[in-house]
Design a protein around this motif. Structure first.
Motif, PDB file in Angstrom:
ATOM      1  N   ARG A 445     -42.666 -13.052  75.507  1.00 59.74           N
ATOM      2  CA  ARG A 445     -43.065 -14.465  75.607  1.00 59.74           C
ATOM      3  C   ARG A 445     -43.819 -14.946  74.373  1.00 59.74           C
ATOM      4  NH1 ARG A 445     -46.756 -13.128  79.091  1.00 59.74           N
ATOM      5  NH2 ARG A 445     -47.670 -15.220  79.273  1.00 59.74           N
ATOM      6  N   LYS A 446     -44.531 -14.009  73.732  1.00 66.19           N
ATOM      7  CA  LYS A 446     -45.361 -14.314  72.561  1.00 66.19           C
ATOM      8  C   LYS A 446     -46.409 -15.371  72.876  1.00 66.19           C
ATOM      9  CE  LYS A 446     -41.923 -13.015  69.079  1.00 66.19           C
ATOM     10  NZ  LYS A 446     -41.147 -13.446  67.901  1.00 66.19           N
ATOM     11  N   ARG A 447     -46.958 -15.293  74.058  1.00 62.70           N
ATOM     12  CA  ARG A 447     -48.016 -16.214  74.440  1.00 62.70           C
ATOM     13  C   ARG A 447     -48.867 -15.608  75.552  1.00 62.70           C
ATOM     14  NH1 ARG A 447     -43.157 -18.839  75.567  1.00 62.70           N
ATOM     15  NH2 ARG A 447     -42.512 -18.894  77.767  1.00 62.70           N
ATOM     16  N   MET A 448     -50.015 -16.203  75.762  1.00 60.57           N
ATOM     17  CA  MET A 448     -50.952 -15.766  76.796  1.00 60.57           C
ATOM     18  C   MET A 448     -51.410 -16.999  77.565  1.00 60.57           C
ATOM     19  SD  MET A 448     -54.655 -13.952  76.161  1.00 60.57           S
ATOM     20  CE  MET A 448     -55.943 -13.929  77.399  1.00 60.57           C
ATOM     21  N   ALA A 461     -54.363 -22.955  80.580  1.00 61.10           N
ATOM     22  CA  ALA A 461     -54.543 -22.885  79.124  1.00 61.10           C
ATOM     23  C   ALA A 461     -53.533 -21.891  78.548  1.00 61.10           C
ATOM     24  CB  ALA A 461     -55.964 -22.449  78.785  1.00 61.10           C
ATOM     25  N   VAL A 462     -52.734 -22.359  77.581  1.00 60.61           N
ATOM     26  CA  VAL A 462     -51.688 -21.506  77.002  1.00 60.61           C
ATOM     27  C   VAL A 462     -51.781 -21.551  75.474  1.00 60.61           C
ATOM     28  CG1 VAL A 462     -49.230 -20.953  76.977  1.00 60.61           C
ATOM     29  CG2 VAL A 462     -50.210 -22.180  78.942  1.00 60.61           C
ATOM     30  N   LYS A 463     -51.810 -20.379  74.855  1.00 60.26           N
ATOM     31  CA  LYS A 463     -51.751 -20.302  73.387  1.00 60.26           C
ATOM     32  C   LYS A 463     -50.721 -19.253  72.995  1.00 60.26           C
ATOM     33  CE  LYS A 463     -55.172 -16.753  72.105  1.00 60.26           C
ATOM     34  NZ  LYS A 463     -55.397 -16.090  73.376  1.00 60.26           N
ATOM     35  N   GLY A 464     -50.123 -19.420  71.813  1.00 60.05           N
ATOM     36  CA  GLY A 464     -49.126 -18.446  71.383  1.00 60.05           C
ATOM     37  C   GLY A 464     -48.336 -18.916  70.181  1.00 60.05           C
ATOM     38  N   SER A 465     -47.223 -18.248  69.956  1.00 60.12           N
ATOM     39  CA  SER A 465     -46.360 -18.566  68.828  1.00 60.12           C
ATOM     40  C   SER A 465     -45.696 -19.921  69.031  1.00 60.12           C
ATOM     41  CB  SER A 465     -45.296 -17.480  68.677  1.00 60.12           C
ATOM     42  OG  SER A 465     -44.307 -17.870  67.764  1.00 60.12           O
ATOM     43  N   GLY A 468     -41.767 -20.141  70.408  1.00 60.17           N
ATOM     44  CA  GLY A 468     -41.423 -20.079  71.824  1.00 60.17           C
ATOM     45  C   GLY A 468     -42.145 -21.093  72.667  1.00 60.17           C
ATOM     46  N   LEU A 469     -43.293 -21.546  72.201  1.00 55.82           N
ATOM     47  CA  LEU A 469     -44.136 -22.411  73.042  1.00 55.82           C
ATOM     48  C   LEU A 469     -43.769 -23.884  72.942  1.00 55.82           C
ATOM     49  CD1 LEU A 469     -46.444 -22.140  75.016  1.00 55.82           C
ATOM     50  CD2 LEU A 469     -48.061 -22.221  73.120  1.00 55.82           C
ATOM     51  N   LEU A 470     -43.324 -24.307  71.781  1.00 52.87           N
ATOM     52  CA  LEU A 470     -43.026 -25.726  71.606  1.00 52.87           C
ATOM     53  C   LEU A 470     -41.918 -26.198  72.539  1.00 52.87           C
ATOM     54  CD1 LEU A 470     -43.705 -28.300  70.078  1.00 52.87           C
ATOM     55  CD2 LEU A 470     -42.140 -27.592  68.256  1.00 52.87           C
ATOM     56  N   GLN A 471     -40.934 -25.326  72.784  1.00 53.34           N
ATOM     57  CA  GLN A 471     -39.829 -25.731  73.657  1.00 53.34           C
ATOM     58  C   GLN A 471     -40.240 -25.809  75.130  1.00 53.34           C
ATOM     59  OE1 GLN A 471     -36.967 -22.720  72.743  1.00 53.34           O
ATOM     60  NE2 GLN A 471     -37.894 -21.170  74.063  1.00 53.34           N
ATOM     61  N   ALA A 509     -50.151 -22.045  68.239  1.00 54.38           N
ATOM     62  CA  ALA A 509     -49.965 -23.285  69.015  1.00 54.38           C
ATOM     63  C   ALA A 509     -50.890 -23.291  70.221  1.00 54.38           C
ATOM     64  CB  ALA A 509     -48.511 -23.407  69.455  1.00 54.38           C
ATOM     65  N   ILE A 510     -51.484 -24.430  70.508  1.00 52.87           N
ATOM     66  CA  ILE A 510     -52.419 -24.598  71.629  1.00 52.87           C
ATOM     67  C   ILE A 510     -51.870 -25.667  72.577  1.00 52.87           C
ATOM     68  CG2 ILE A 510     -54.795 -25.092  72.294  1.00 52.87           C
ATOM     69  CD1 ILE A 510     -54.546 -22.637  70.505  1.00 52.87           C
ATOM     70  N   THR A 511     -51.675 -25.296  73.830  1.00 54.79           N
ATOM     71  CA  THR A 511     -51.119 -26.222  74.829  1.00 54.79           C
ATOM     72  C   THR A 511     -51.866 -26.066  76.158  1.00 54.79           C
ATOM     73  OG1 THR A 511     -49.479 -24.688  75.712  1.00 54.79           O
ATOM     74  CG2 THR A 511     -48.837 -25.950  73.772  1.00 54.79           C
ATOM     75  N   TYR A 512     -51.622 -27.019  77.081  1.00 53.92           N
ATOM     76  CA  TYR A 512     -52.250 -26.927  78.408  1.00 53.92           C
ATOM     77  C   TYR A 512     -51.507 -27.824  79.387  1.00 53.92           C
ATOM     78  CZ  TYR A 512     -54.349 -31.606  78.352  1.00 53.92           C
ATOM     79  OH  TYR A 512     -54.538 -32.968  78.366  1.00 53.92           O
ATOM     80  N   LYS A 513     -51.917 -27.719  80.631  1.00 55.16           N
ATOM     81  CA  LYS A 513     -51.511 -28.689  81.641  1.00 55.16           C
ATOM     82  C   LYS A 513     -52.452 -28.538  82.834  1.00 55.16           C
ATOM     83  CE  LYS A 513     -48.064 -26.056  84.321  1.00 55.16           C
ATOM     84  NZ  LYS A 513     -46.661 -26.026  84.763  1.00 55.16           N
ATOM     85  N   THR A 514     -52.427 -29.490  83.726  1.00 54.24           N
ATOM     86  CA  THR A 514     -53.225 -29.398  84.953  1.00 54.24           C
ATOM     87  C   THR A 514     -52.290 -29.437  86.159  1.00 54.24           C
ATOM     88  OG1 THR A 514     -53.549 -31.806  84.999  1.00 54.24           O
ATOM     89  CG2 THR A 514     -55.263 -30.475  83.924  1.00 54.24           C
ATOM     90  N   ILE A 515     -52.718 -28.732  87.213  1.00 52.62           N
ATOM     91  CA  ILE A 515     -51.944 -28.672  88.466  1.00 52.62           C
ATOM     92  C   ILE A 515     -52.894 -29.016  89.607  1.00 52.62           C
ATOM     93  CG2 ILE A 515     -50.554 -27.197  89.979  1.00 52.62           C
ATOM     94  CD1 ILE A 515     -50.049 -25.371  87.575  1.00 52.62           C
ATOM     95  N   ASP A 516     -52.406 -29.789  90.524  1.00 51.74           N
ATOM     96  CA  ASP A 516     -53.230 -30.086  91.701  1.00 51.74           C
ATOM     97  C   ASP A 516     -53.496 -28.806  92.480  1.00 51.74           C
ATOM     98  OD1 ASP A 516     -53.322 -32.782  91.146  1.00 51.74           O
ATOM     99  OD2 ASP A 516     -51.497 -33.228  92.281  1.00 51.74           O
ATOM    100  N   PHE A 517     -54.763 -28.613  92.845  1.00 50.09           N
ATOM    101  CA  PHE A 517     -55.134 -27.392  93.559  1.00 50.09           C
ATOM    102  C   PHE A 517     -55.025 -27.621  95.072  1.00 50.09           C
ATOM    103  CE2 PHE A 517     -58.610 -24.788  95.499  1.00 50.09           C
ATOM    104  CZ  PHE A 517     -57.978 -23.561  95.344  1.00 50.09           C
ATOM    105  N   LYS A 518     -54.286 -26.707  95.728  1.00 50.18           N
ATOM    106  CA  LYS A 518     -54.097 -26.835  97.184  1.00 50.18           C
ATOM    107  C   LYS A 518     -54.941 -25.783  97.919  1.00 50.18           C
ATOM    108  CE  LYS A 518     -49.408 -28.568  96.436  1.00 50.18           C
ATOM    109  NZ  LYS A 518     -47.957 -28.304  96.607  1.00 50.18           N
ATOM    110  N   ASP A 519     -54.616 -24.511  97.701  1.00 49.22           N
ATOM    111  CA  ASP A 519     -55.403 -23.445  98.307  1.00 49.22           C
ATOM    112  C   ASP A 519     -55.247 -22.183  97.464  1.00 49.22           C
ATOM    113  OD1 ASP A 519     -52.985 -21.990  99.137  1.00 49.22           O
ATOM    114  OD2 ASP A 519     -52.784 -23.608 100.621  1.00 49.22           O
TER     115      ASP A 519
END
Length: 918
Positions: A445-448, A461-465, A468-471, A509-519
């Motif tokens: 994956r070349k990312r964490m 929070a996602v960082k990596g090459s 692979g990450l831009l796509q 590359a530094i990326t992120y997103k948020t997800i609604d928390f259910k349980d």
């Protein structure tokens, strides 16, 4: 690229089969089996070179060619009837030998204190339980645990691995850590298999479990150490030159003695025995008894000065060898650079920020167009700092030293320091958004990814090459706005990444997103497939391993001194060239030769490449050795610098090896001739200056010593050519009084001269040039020697003139004769006073340096005047040396003598400076 044994067999072998072959299991060995294997394979240690016996090390200082010549000259002095002077010659030899041995012994002790082989303790499975064992107890088949910060104690294959990254720079020179997994993947270059860890490397992050494949000298670390130890130690250029000089002087002395022996028989009709003793005296006169003490003193003083500049020299001759260096083969990582990844730019679509300050020290800030900025002003920047520190397993522990302790990978440490420089409070943010899950980095994956929880959201929070990450990104954040990412955005991002790459910089590359928390059950179901998509692109963190601050000036000085620097590194081509061009080693037109290309090159092609601007990247240990060997075949004096195991063979092969004392491996330090205790490349330049000064000072000593040989020989020649009508103006004992008495301390003072102005603007001396060259011989014999001969001859006849010559015959005995020989002796000594001052420089005016600049020379001058007075006025000694008290007219003559000689030489130097533009 050639593969080692572990690459070709163990790495790709099915795990069950491997364990079966090793006769072990995932639970390790029993203690009984481990003991049996230790008896078979020996302790897990790296053996150093077989130490020379102290007796041999001691005796070698008394058995050199010059030392042997001194033993013989002492015997000759005894045969001439001068027992005291013969013993004095031997004492000079003994003192010099003891001094040399002591200096080398001290250097070796200091070097030994730097050595600390392999990690001390390792957590090993024995009898099915974890035990803390000394790493030297580990044997093939043992199973041990790995954790962040651990040094790897042996070559091993991974059985379990969670986010393991290993710093292999000691083996490969590559700054970026290698990701390791249980699954086999064959990476680029040597030591790159994904499931093998090597002795001498360090775990940067993650944890795991591994089975030992090889220990001690059978590891790749040990094999390189073994290769290093097989290199034969050759005589240094200085040793070779001193041997040559000794032979030259011996031939000159014997030739002069033979001429005087024959002349004494033919012209004066001396008996053979008397002629032989007379000739022996002339032979002793032409042997520079103070040469070895002067060389040793010059080298020892240079060693002491360098020790204050954090350079530990293991062998005295290495200083002068470095002074002859024409090429430096330098490693990049940790030698030219700081071995500290540093973020220097943050690239966002809307803004680009500069991160000031270098290394792992929180002493910088964020700037935009040279103005300090507050990260709160840019929401996208806030998120980038948050992701960079949340998605991070590295801690930076501040210490009293400048360099903090890093627990983790250099890349993640750079992100931590970046956030600190920006003023971002990571611990406060993490309390509000604690980590609840991690998707570890892997080479596929070349990312964490890390997942953090707030009250109603999950922050991913996602960082990596970037590749692979831009796509995986569907949106982009610019300042506070989040919108769909466009093809034009992607083009700009890729172009920015390419621009940085061509400068040798590494982008993350530094990326992120948020997800609604259910349980909480939702968290358990998160994986790479359903989490690392639909991401929001923030930007790039751009980092590099920065050059050392002092390296720019050091490189310039090397170029001014006509010393070529060749970077030889295991790092990538782009990074290597970028650093080389940035610090001024080469221009951007330099050719980059990779290890693969180097393997395919024959000797002729490599020599052609080495003649131009060249950089070597992605090279293996044996290839560095090949480069150094080829340069030596081309007639170059090669210094090789480095800190890793991979540098050791080249360090040993080079004319002088320079290892890093702080970051250097034990094998590198053991192979080197000199260790930089502060890892400062600039210290090498100081060493070069010291080395050149040593050589220059030895030539000054020789010039001074040979000055007196001519006036010592001319009186005897007058005696022979006149068939005895001119009584011997100088006796053998008086000649020895000059050589072993009055000349010694001023000569030793010349050996401690400071560097002459402009010495670092000269080219390295030619390989075929010699200490005793035509210019030195002409200056000593036809200039200084001729003047001193004229003055001393006039002094002899001056005394006889006062006593009635030429109306009366020259006296061959009695008080007048003794006074005349004493005057000849004194005139030579006073000519040598002027010579001691004149010889302090080759072309520079002594007035420019300061006529009283060298206190040792003046102490020597005072000593020789006092010694002359003792010889002239002490009863008992007068009878031994055939001296007599001098009159006031004689002293007036003697005091005036040095002034015109000194001023005439200053005029000659002025003419030479204008002629040769010195």
């Amino acid at each position: 690229m050639k593969k080692n044994q572990l690459q070709s067999s163990y790495a790709n072998e099915p795990l069950d089969k491997l364990l079966q072959d090793l006769k072990t299991s995932k639970n390790g060995l029993s203690q009984i089996e481990a003991d049996n294997r230790k008896n078979k394979y020996g302790p897990n240690t790296i053996h150093r070179n077989q130490q020379k016996s102290q007796l041999k090390a001691f005796l070698k200082n008394f058995a050199s060619l010059m030392a042997m010549l001194l033993w013989v000259s002492g015997l000759i002095a005894i045969l001439t009837g001068s027992i005291e002077l013969g013993i004095a010659i031997w004492l000079v030899n003994i003192i010099n030998g003891l001094f040399s041995f002591w200096q080398e012994h001290k250097a070796q002790k200091a070097t030994d204190s730097l050595m600390a082989m392999l990690p001390t303790y390792t957590r090993v499975f024995r009898n099915g339980k974890i035990e803390q064992l000394n790493s030297k107890e580990i044997v093939p088949g043992d199973v041990f645990q790995l954790q962040a910060g651990n040094s790897v104690p042996a070559d091993a294959r991974l059985l379990e691995a969670t986010s393991i990254q290993v710093d292999q720079s000691a083996l490969t020179g590559e700054t970026v850590p290698e990701s390791k997994t249980v699954k086999f993947k064959n990476g680029e270059g040597k030591f790159s298999e994904s499931n093998i860890v090597y002795a001498g490397t360090t775990v940067g992050s993650g944890d795991g479990k591994a089975v030992v494949l090889a220990t001690g000298m059978n590891t790749e670390f040990g094999k390189i150490a073994s290769l290093t130890q097989k290199q034969n130690t050759t005589a240094s250029p200085l040793q070779q030159e001193l041997n040559r000089l000794t032979k030259q002087i011996s031939l000159i002395a014997i030739a002069v003695g033979l001429v005087f022996f024959v002349a004494a028989i033919l012209f004066v009709h001396h008996p053979i025995a008397q002629s032989f003793v007379f000739a022996l005296g002339m032979i002793v006169a032409f042997i520079p008894e103070g040469l070895l003490p002067t060389v040793t003193l010059s080298l020892a003083q240079a060693v002491q000065r360098m020790a204050k500049k954090h350079a530990l020299v293991k062998d005295l001759n290495s200083v002068e060898t470095l002074g002859e260096t024409s090429v430096i083969c330098s490693d990049k990582t940790g030698t030219l650079t700081q071995n500290q990844m540093t973020v220097n730019h943050i690239w966002l679509m809307g803004n680009v920020y500069t991160v000031t300050g270098q290394g792992y020290i929180n002493n910088g800030q964020l700037k935009q167009e040279n103005k300090a900025v507050n990260y709160h002003d840019d929401p996208a920047l806030i998120q980038l700092l948050r992701v960079s520190t949340f998605n991070n397993d590295t801690t930076v522990e501040l210490s009293s030293e400048k360099k903090p302790k890093i627990l983790g990978t250099p890349t993640e440490a750079a992100l931590v320091i970046m956030a600190q420089k920006a003023g971002f409070d990571t611990s406060k943010e993490l309390k509000q958004m604690p980590r609840v899950k991690e998707l570890p980095f892997d080479s596929d994956r070349k990312r964490m990814t890390t997942i953090h929880q707030t009250k109603d959201k999950l922050f991913v929070a996602v960082k990596g090459s970037l590749d692979g990450l831009l796509q995986q990104c569907t949106k982009i954040q610019i300042n506070g706005d989040i919108r769909p990412i466009t093809a034009d955005d992607i083009k700009k991002i890729n172009q920015a990444n390419k621009n940085y790459a061509t400068k040798g910089l590494r982008s993350l590359a530094i990326t992120y997103k948020t997800i609604d928390f259910k349980d909480k059950s939702q968290i358990d179901n998160l994986n790479a497939d359903n989490t690392e998509n639909d991401l929001i692109f923030l930007g790039l963190t751009v980092m590099a391993d920065p050059p050392r601050p002092e390296i720019y000036d050091a490189v310039k000085k090397c170029h001014d001194a006509s010393i070529k620097i060749i970077m030889v590194t295991g790092d990538s081509e782009i990074t290597a060239k970028s650093v080389a061009v940035k610090i001024g080693i080469t221009s951007d037109k330099a050719r980059v030769v990779t290890g693969t290309e180097l393997d395919q090159m024959n000797s002729k092609d490599l020599k052609q490449a080495l003649q131009g601007e060249v950089i070597f990247a992605r090279v293996a240990p044996e290839q560095k050795y090949k480069i150094v060997s080829t340069l030596q075949e081309m007639g170059q004096i090669v210094a090789s610098t480095g800190d890793g195991v991979n540098d050791a063979p080249a360090l040993k092969k080079a004319n002088i090896g320079v290892a890093m004392g702080v970051t250097g491996t034990d094998v590198a330090k053991d192979a080197a001739n000199m260790i930089l205790t502060d890892d400062n490349f600039a210290s090498i330049v100081a060493a070069i200056e010291e080395g050149r000064t040593v050589y220059s000072n030895i030539q000054k000593f020789l010039l001074y010593i040979f000055n007196s040989n001519v006036p010592e020989a001319i009186p005897s020649a007058l005696f022979l050519l006149s068939r005895g009508l001119i009584p011997l103006p100088l006796t053998v004992l008086q000649i020895l009084a000059v050589d072993l008495g009055t000349d010694m301390l001023p000569a030793l003072g010349l050996g401690s001269e400071q560097p002459e102005p402009g010495i670092m603007n000269q080219k390295p001396r030619a390989h075929n040039s010699h200490l005793l060259n035509k210019h030195l011989i002409l200056t000593a014999f036809a200039w200084y020697g001729a003047i001193a001969s004229l003055v001393s001859t006039i002094a002899y006849f001056f005394v006889n003139y006062q006593n009635g010559w030429p109306m009366k015959d020259l006296m061959s005995s009695g008080i007048v004769y003794n006074r005349a020989t004493t005057m000849t002796l004194a005139a030579i000594i006073f000519c040598q006073i002027a010579a001691a001052l004149n010889c302090q420089t080759k072309y520079t005016s002594v007035f420019k340096l300061g006529i009283f600049n060298n206190h040792r020379v003046w102490a020597g001058i005072v000593f020789e005047v006092i010694l002359l007075a003792i010889l002239v006025y002490t009863p008992g000694i007068q009878e031994v040396f055939n001296t007599a008290p001098l009159q006031i007219n004689d002293w007036i003559f003697l005091v005036i003598v040095p002034i015109p000689i000194f001023l005439i030489e200053e005029l000659r130097k002025l003419i030479a400076r204008r002629k040769y533009n010195h």
